[in-house]
Design a protein around this motif. Structure first.
Motif, PDB file in Angstrom:
ATOM      1  N   PHE A 197      28.999 -37.186  -2.217  1.00  0.00           N
ATOM      2  CA  PHE A 197      29.236 -36.262  -1.582  1.00  0.00           C
ATOM      3  C   PHE A 197      28.341 -36.508  -0.396  1.00  0.00           C
ATOM      4  O   PHE A 197      27.140 -36.570  -0.304  1.00  0.00           O
ATOM      5  N   LYS A 198      29.099 -36.180   0.656  1.00  0.00           N
ATOM      6  CA  LYS A 198      28.181 -36.349   2.057  1.00  0.00           C
ATOM      7  C   LYS A 198      27.178 -35.339   2.404  1.00  0.00           C
ATOM      8  O   LYS A 198      26.403 -35.720   3.064  1.00  0.00           O
ATOM      9  N   ASP A 199      27.215 -34.035   1.906  1.00  0.00           N
ATOM     10  CA  ASP A 199      26.001 -33.154   1.857  1.00  0.00           C
ATOM     11  C   ASP A 199      26.497 -32.044   0.810  1.00  0.00           C
ATOM     12  O   ASP A 199      27.241 -32.123   0.107  1.00  0.00           O
ATOM     13  N   LYS A 200      25.397 -31.142   1.040  1.00  0.00           N
ATOM     14  CA  LYS A 200      25.572 -29.919  -0.014  1.00  0.00           C
ATOM     15  C   LYS A 200      26.764 -29.304   0.291  1.00  0.00           C
ATOM     16  O   LYS A 200      27.296 -28.854  -0.760  1.00  0.00           O
ATOM     17  N   GLN A 201      27.121 -28.928   1.280  1.00  0.00           N
ATOM     18  CA  GLN A 201      28.494 -28.205   1.563  1.00  0.00           C
ATOM     19  C   GLN A 201      29.667 -29.175   0.889  1.00  0.00           C
ATOM     20  O   GLN A 201      30.407 -28.379   0.041  1.00  0.00           O
ATOM     21  N   ASP A 202      29.436 -30.291   1.069  1.00  0.00           N
ATOM     22  CA  ASP A 202      30.765 -30.846   0.452  1.00  0.00           C
ATOM     23  C   ASP A 202      30.643 -31.002  -1.218  1.00  0.00           C
ATOM     24  O   ASP A 202      31.636 -30.777  -1.963  1.00  0.00           O
ATOM     25  N   LEU A 203      29.303 -30.909  -1.680  1.00  0.00           N
ATOM     26  CA  LEU A 203      29.194 -30.367  -3.216  1.00  0.00           C
ATOM     27  C   LEU A 203      29.813 -29.071  -3.638  1.00  0.00           C
ATOM     28  O   LEU A 203      30.512 -28.783  -4.516  1.00  0.00           O
ATOM     29  N   LEU A 204      29.240 -28.065  -2.886  1.00  0.00           N
ATOM     30  CA  LEU A 204      29.782 -26.835  -3.014  1.00  0.00           C
ATOM     31  C   LEU A 204      31.277 -26.439  -3.061  1.00  0.00           C
ATOM     32  O   LEU A 204      31.835 -25.741  -3.787  1.00  0.00           O
ATOM     33  N   ASP A 205      31.818 -27.231  -2.147  1.00  0.00           N
ATOM     34  CA  ASP A 205      33.392 -27.144  -1.968  1.00  0.00           C
ATOM     35  C   ASP A 205      33.931 -27.694  -3.516  1.00  0.00           C
ATOM     36  O   ASP A 205      34.905 -27.344  -3.873  1.00  0.00           O
ATOM     37  N   GLU A 206      33.503 -28.791  -3.775  1.00  0.00           N
ATOM     38  CA  GLU A 206      33.777 -29.146  -5.283  1.00  0.00           C
ATOM     39  C   GLU A 206      33.499 -28.632  -6.376  1.00  0.00           C
ATOM     40  O   GLU A 206      34.283 -28.172  -7.262  1.00  0.00           O
ATOM     41  N   MET A 207      32.634 -27.825  -6.212  1.00  0.00           N
ATOM     42  CA  MET A 207      31.853 -27.081  -7.377  1.00  0.00           C
ATOM     43  C   MET A 207      33.007 -25.710  -7.395  1.00  0.00           C
ATOM     44  O   MET A 207      33.485 -25.149  -8.383  1.00  0.00           O
ATOM     45  N   ALA A 208      33.236 -25.175  -6.207  1.00  0.00           N
ATOM     46  CA  ALA A 208      34.162 -24.210  -5.969  1.00  0.00           C
ATOM     47  C   ALA A 208      35.320 -24.213  -6.376  1.00  0.00           C
ATOM     48  O   ALA A 208      36.219 -23.292  -7.090  1.00  0.00           O
ATOM     49  N   THR A 209      35.946 -25.514  -6.151  1.00  0.00           N
ATOM     50  CA  THR A 209      37.192 -25.930  -6.595  1.00  0.00           C
ATOM     51  C   THR A 209      37.471 -26.053  -8.056  1.00  0.00           C
ATOM     52  O   THR A 209      38.414 -25.773  -8.524  1.00  0.00           O
ATOM     53  N   GLN A 210      36.297 -26.468  -8.766  1.00  0.00           N
ATOM     54  CA  GLN A 210      36.322 -26.462 -10.121  1.00  0.00           C
ATOM     55  C   GLN A 210      36.171 -25.251 -10.631  1.00  0.00           C
ATOM     56  O   GLN A 210      37.007 -24.961 -11.873  1.00  0.00           O
ATOM     57  N   VAL A 211      35.591 -24.346 -10.270  1.00  0.00           N
ATOM     58  CA  VAL A 211      35.673 -23.052 -10.638  1.00  0.00           C
ATOM     59  C   VAL A 211      36.920 -22.430 -10.676  1.00  0.00           C
ATOM     60  O   VAL A 211      37.416 -21.819 -11.606  1.00  0.00           O
ATOM     61  N   LEU A 212      37.802 -22.569  -9.393  1.00  0.00           N
ATOM     62  CA  LEU A 212      39.114 -22.020  -9.330  1.00  0.00           C
ATOM     63  C   LEU A 212      39.925 -22.606 -10.326  1.00  0.00           C
ATOM     64  O   LEU A 212      40.779 -22.095 -10.895  1.00  0.00           O
ATOM     65  N   ARG A 213      39.593 -24.162 -10.647  1.00  0.00           N
ATOM     66  CA  ARG A 213      40.650 -24.609 -11.579  1.00  0.00           C
ATOM     67  C   ARG A 213      40.364 -23.949 -12.860  1.00  0.00           C
ATOM     68  O   ARG A 213      41.298 -23.551 -13.755  1.00  0.00           O
ATOM     69  N   GLU A 214      39.177 -23.648 -13.301  1.00  0.00           N
ATOM     70  CA  GLU A 214      38.866 -22.790 -14.586  1.00  0.00           C
ATOM     71  C   GLU A 214      39.672 -21.514 -14.441  1.00  0.00           C
ATOM     72  O   GLU A 214      40.246 -21.135 -15.602  1.00  0.00           O
ATOM     73  N   SER A 215      39.610 -20.859 -13.579  1.00  0.00           N
ATOM     74  CA  SER A 215      40.209 -19.363 -13.450  1.00  0.00           C
ATOM     75  C   SER A 215      41.750 -19.761 -13.555  1.00  0.00           C
ATOM     76  O   SER A 215      42.326 -18.977 -14.235  1.00  0.00           O
ATOM     77  N   MET A 216      42.258 -20.777 -12.744  1.00  0.00           N
ATOM     78  CA  MET A 216      43.601 -21.096 -13.141  1.00  0.00           C
ATOM     79  C   MET A 216      44.268 -21.339 -14.278  1.00  0.00           C
ATOM     80  O   MET A 216      45.129 -20.902 -14.814  1.00  0.00           O
ATOM     81  N   GLN A 217      43.465 -22.204 -14.982  1.00  0.00           N
ATOM     82  CA  GLN A 217      43.848 -22.603 -16.240  1.00  0.00           C
ATOM     83  C   GLN A 217      43.810 -21.255 -17.267  1.00  0.00           C
ATOM     84  O   GLN A 217      44.787 -21.263 -18.180  1.00  0.00           O
ATOM     85  N   GLU A 218      42.944 -20.468 -17.162  1.00  0.00           N
ATOM     86  CA  GLU A 218      42.870 -19.316 -18.091  1.00  0.00           C
ATOM     87  C   GLU A 218      43.871 -18.211 -17.728  1.00  0.00           C
ATOM     88  O   GLU A 218      44.122 -17.524 -18.417  1.00  0.00           O
ATOM     89  N   SER A 219      44.296 -18.362 -16.384  1.00  0.00           N
ATOM     90  CA  SER A 219      45.193 -16.999 -16.012  1.00  0.00           C
ATOM     91  C   SER A 219      46.571 -17.772 -16.072  1.00  0.00           C
ATOM     92  O   SER A 219      47.652 -16.892 -15.887  1.00  0.00           O
ATOM     93  N   ALA A 220      46.939 -18.959 -16.624  1.00  0.00           N
ATOM     94  CA  ALA A 220      48.427 -19.479 -16.818  1.00  0.00           C
ATOM     95  C   ALA A 220      49.144 -18.294 -17.733  1.00  0.00           C
ATOM     96  O   ALA A 220      50.412 -18.009 -17.800  1.00  0.00           O
ATOM     97  N   ALA A 221      48.402 -17.850 -18.923  1.00  0.00           N
ATOM     98  CA  ALA A 221      48.995 -17.109 -19.736  1.00  0.00           C
ATOM     99  C   ALA A 221      49.440 -15.809 -19.379  1.00  0.00           C
ATOM    100  O   ALA A 221      50.316 -14.970 -19.807  1.00  0.00           O
ATOM    101  N   LEU A 222      48.977 -15.399 -18.132  1.00  0.00           N
ATOM    102  CA  LEU A 222      49.134 -14.207 -17.428  1.00  0.00           C
ATOM    103  C   LEU A 222      50.333 -13.870 -16.809  1.00  0.00           C
ATOM    104  O   LEU A 222      50.876 -12.853 -16.579  1.00  0.00           O
ATOM    105  N   GLU A 223      51.307 -15.114 -16.784  1.00  0.00           N
ATOM    106  CA  GLU A 223      52.446 -15.194 -16.127  1.00  0.00           C
ATOM    107  C   GLU A 223      53.534 -14.351 -17.098  1.00  0.00           C
ATOM    108  O   GLU A 223      54.563 -13.912 -16.508  1.00  0.00           O
ATOM    109  N   GLU A 224      53.169 -14.251 -18.070  1.00  0.00           N
ATOM    110  CA  GLU A 224      53.936 -13.473 -19.200  1.00  0.00           C
ATOM    111  C   GLU A 224      53.759 -11.657 -19.185  1.00  0.00           C
ATOM    112  O   GLU A 224      54.530 -11.096 -19.700  1.00  0.00           O
ATOM    113  N   ILE A 225      52.731 -11.403 -18.333  1.00  0.00           N
ATOM    114  CA  ILE A 225      52.480 -10.011 -18.105  1.00  0.00           C
ATOM    115  C   ILE A 225      53.877  -9.404 -17.425  1.00  0.00           C
ATOM    116  O   ILE A 225      54.014  -9.748 -16.243  1.00  0.00           O
TER     117      ILE A 225
END
Length: 217
Positions: A44-72
């Motif tokens: 990671f080139k700097d802290k912001q680069d690390l935070l970008d990857e952390m945020a991306t991982q959090v969004l992945r988690e949110s998207m994985q859990e929201s997959a079942a919401l397609e049936e609503i």
């Protein structure tokens, strides 16, 4: 153990939960990994680069859990459930929403759920612009609410004394500012209920926007 991006992210989330966003430094992360700080810069080139990857991982988690919401069945229930799911994911991490806000998502595969979300709303009759505005309002409300919610805690389950209601009551002159004084109990407690009520206001507004869009001229 070989140092790689996955391991660095794992330890970065651990440091975040222990020390908060301000305490998440590359020096502290290197100490947790038992390496010198320059070793992290290979990944990671700097802290912001690390935070970008952390945020991306959090969004992945949110998207994985929201997959079942397609049936609503209805878009209103779907939009509500998506926002509640994102809040739940952010609350797993200390300063999760503050860490998440303003970051650059690094995974191009996350355009797939974005496409699905836009398709869901445009399929209900929203224009593309209305869908973008609507999703942006839901997203921004959720992030902003959780930032304020997490500010009331120093760590998960540890209240921030700055937001102690008794201390606030002593500071606010009830004779001059009776409503402001009474509002404290509403502003700094019952977060889940208030989040749901605010979310309902936005969804109702989107429904009105849709009604205007599809009404005959």
């Amino acid at each position: 153990m070989a140092l790689d991006r996955h391991l660095i992210l794992q330890k970065a989330f651990a440091v975040l939960n222990d020390a908060g966003l301000e305490g998440l430094t590359l020096r502290r992360l290197a100490a947790r990994l038992d390496v010198k700080a320059p070793a992290i810069y290979w990944h990671f080139k700097d802290k912001q680069d690390l935070l970008d990857e952390m945020a991306t991982q959090v969004l992945r988690e949110s998207m994985q859990e929201s997959a079942a919401l397609e049936e609503i069945p209805t878009w209103r229930e779907w939009a509500t459930a998506c926002s509640m799911g994102l809040r739940k994911t952010l609350l797993r991490y200390r300063d999760g929403a503050k860490m998440f806000s303003g970051t650059y998502l690094t995974d191009a595969e996350l355009f797939a759920p974005m496409e699905a979300n836009l398709r869901r709303l445009t399929g209900e009759g929203f224009t593309l612009r209305q869908a973008v505005v609507g999703l942006g309002a839901l997203y921004s409300y959720t992030i902003g609410f959780v930032i304020e919610e997490q500010a009331t805690q120093l760590a998960q389950g540890e209240p921030n004394p700055q937001y102690d209601l008794a201390a606030r009551e002593r500071r606010v002159n009830k004779n001059l500012y009776p409503l402001a004084a009474a509002a404290g109990a509403e502003m700094f407690s019952n977060h889940e209920a208030r989040f749901a009520e605010g979310l309902a206001v936005i969804v109702t507004g989107l429904a009105s926007m849709l009604a205007c869009a599809v009404s005959p001229h």
